[in-house]
Design an enzyme around this catalytic site. Structure first.
Site, PDB file in Angstrom:
ATOM      1  N   GLU A   5       0.829  -1.212   0.000  1.00 14.19           N
ATOM      2  CA  GLU A   5       0.000   0.000   0.000  1.00 14.19           C
ATOM      3  C   GLU A   5       0.860   1.258   0.000  1.00 14.19           C
ATOM      4  O   GLU A   5       2.051   1.224   0.249  1.00 14.19           O
ATOM      5  CB  GLU A   5      -0.920   0.018   1.212  1.00 14.19           C
TER       6      GLU A   5
ATOM      7  N   GLU B  48       4.748  -0.070   0.854  1.00 14.68           N
ATOM      8  CA  GLU B  48       4.835  -0.253  -0.599  1.00 14.68           C
ATOM      9  C   GLU B  48       4.769  -1.717  -1.031  1.00 14.68           C
ATOM     10  O   GLU B  48       4.769  -2.005  -2.216  1.00 14.68           O
ATOM     11  CB  GLU B  48       6.131   0.341  -1.179  1.00 14.68           C
TER      12      GLU B  48
END
Length: 436
Positions: free
Chosen positions: A257, A399
């Site tokens: 994310e 990420e």
């Protein structure tokens, strides 16, 4: 037993504040900033039977979640979420006969029993999840969902909200850490705009990654002033995440994310769903100093107090979550329903998976937690989910970085079951039998 729920021991009685079965601290402390976990977890059904299992916060929380799952309202919520995701109930993956076959396959390999340690356990997990012996983990895909949060305007992050859209472009153009790690480990990267405030320009073309514009809205509302999103928006995002995962041609997927302010959302979800005192799950996120951390804790305390009834998984997601977290819920439910292993990144991705697991506990049979983040709330969530991560590298990037690093371990574990010689095929003598 009811006294454990309603009359926890005070700080003056430290021995009584620990579980007699496992020694874990109950987390009680009426005078602490986070209050007592007993007060934040009202028993909605009869408490567990005395002597049955552990009564530490994580175990008691899971017991009450099982009871809540049998409640008609919770069953209806689960049905709404599965319908939004377009998936069937997730199959359990702990079949006794299948496990016996997998154990026999390992026992025949040319090595001392258990010599591969947790790598062997990972191979077993993959075989159970996929229903294949040996499992196949060749094509790996990474899904990175990005969205903005209204809470970012309340001073809970060290970075401004415009960084989210800027990083989406960095992901898609191959310059971010996750893009490098995916290239290094042969993982196909898909970047999803789940709801940034600023859309990428028309005709935006990703280089080295697939880009999907699935924006539900231009970020969520501030959870301090109302729910972050409506239930309809949460279900919409869950459905979009599931559809994106379903379109992938992959043997395993990772979920990551990006979103300025989303460590605040993750902390709120962890506090409510683990459950845990807020102070135990709030961290520095993107690098807050001491004053910023104190401000973040104060704001999140006000947010929790503003949503006392947001206790079910979907209600908590709508009250505190982001569009990227809701899409991770959908992607996880879809992959697990198809017996595709899911590699979960750090704290924020784990908070989203906690929502999915509280709705559909079998999801955890298909999840591998990549690493233990440096964010304090991650350890709390992992314990609540009964998860043991593969790596501990001090990462707090998000990420999907930890998930990308873990993918080669999945491939290795699967290939060991598939390709490692047996004592018979290699002509190697097995363990000596004791005389007599």
């Amino acid at each position: 037993m009811a006294a454990i729920l309603t009359e926890p021991p005070g700080p003056s009685d430290p021995a009584a504040a620990r579980c007699a079965a496992c020694g874990a601290a109950f987390g009680c402390g009426i005078g602490s900033a986070g209050g007592c976990w007993c007060a934040t977890l009202p028993a909605l059904a009869a408490p567990p039977v005395a002597g049955r299992g552990c009564l530490c916060p994580a175990c008691l929380g899971r017991a009450i979640e099982r009871e809540r799952a049998a409640d008609p309202a919770r069953a209806a919520e689960r049905a709404r979420v599965l319908a939004a995701a377009g998936v069937a109930p997730v199959p359990r993956a702990d079949d006794g006969e299948a496990r016996a076959r997998i154990d026999a396959a390992w026992a025949a390999k040319t090595m001392p029993a258990g010599a591969l340690g947790r790598l062997q356990a990972l191979g077993t997990r993959l075989a159970l999840s996929t229903g294949r012996l040996p499992p196949r983990v060749g094509r790996c895909a990474m899904l990175v969902f990005a969205a903005d949060h209204g809470l970012a305007d309340e001073g809970v992050s060290a970075y401004p909200a415009e960084v989210t859209a800027q990083m989406v472009r960095n992901f898609a153009e191959g310059g971010a850490a996750i893009a490098v790690l995916c290239r290094a480990n042969d993982v196909a990267l898909t970047v999803v705009d789940a709801g940034t405030r600023t859309a990428q320009p028309p005709g935006f073309a990703a280089r080295g990654a697939r880009f999907v514009d699935a924006r539900v809205a231009a970020g969520t509302a501030s959870a301090l002033r109302g729910p972050a999103m409506t239930e309809a928006q949460a279900l919409d995002a869950i459905g979009r995440g599931a559809a994106i995962a379903r379109a992938l041609d992959a043997d395993a997927i990772g979920v990551g994310e990006m979103g300025i302010g989303n460590s605040a959302s993750a902390a709120l979800l962890a506090a409510r769903l683990a459950p845990a005192p807020l102070d135990a799950v709030v961290g520095r996120g993107t690098g807050l100093d001491d004053a910023g951390l104190a401000r973040k804790r104060a704001v999140l305390g006000r947010v929790l107090a503003a949503h006392p009834d947001a206790r079910s998984p979907l209600a908590a997601l709508a009250a505190f979550g982001g569009f990227e977290l809701a899409m991770i819920v959908g992607a996880t439910l879809d992959a697990a329903s198809r017996r595709v292993p899911v590699v979960v990144d750090g704290f924020i991705a784990s908070a989203a998976v906690a929502v999915a697991a509280r709705l559909e506990p079998a999801v955890l049979d298909h999840c591998t937690f990549a690493h233990r983040s440096a964010e304090p709330g991650h350890a709390v969530l992992l314990e609540a989910l009964g998860a043991e991560p593969l790596l501990e590298l001090g990462l707090r990037l998000g990420e999907g970085s930890g998930a990308a690093l873990a993918m080669p371990l999945l491939r290795a574990a699967a290939r060991l079951l598939a390709e490692m010689a047996t004592f018979g095929s290699a002509g190697v003598s097995g363990p000596a039998r004791p005389p007599g």
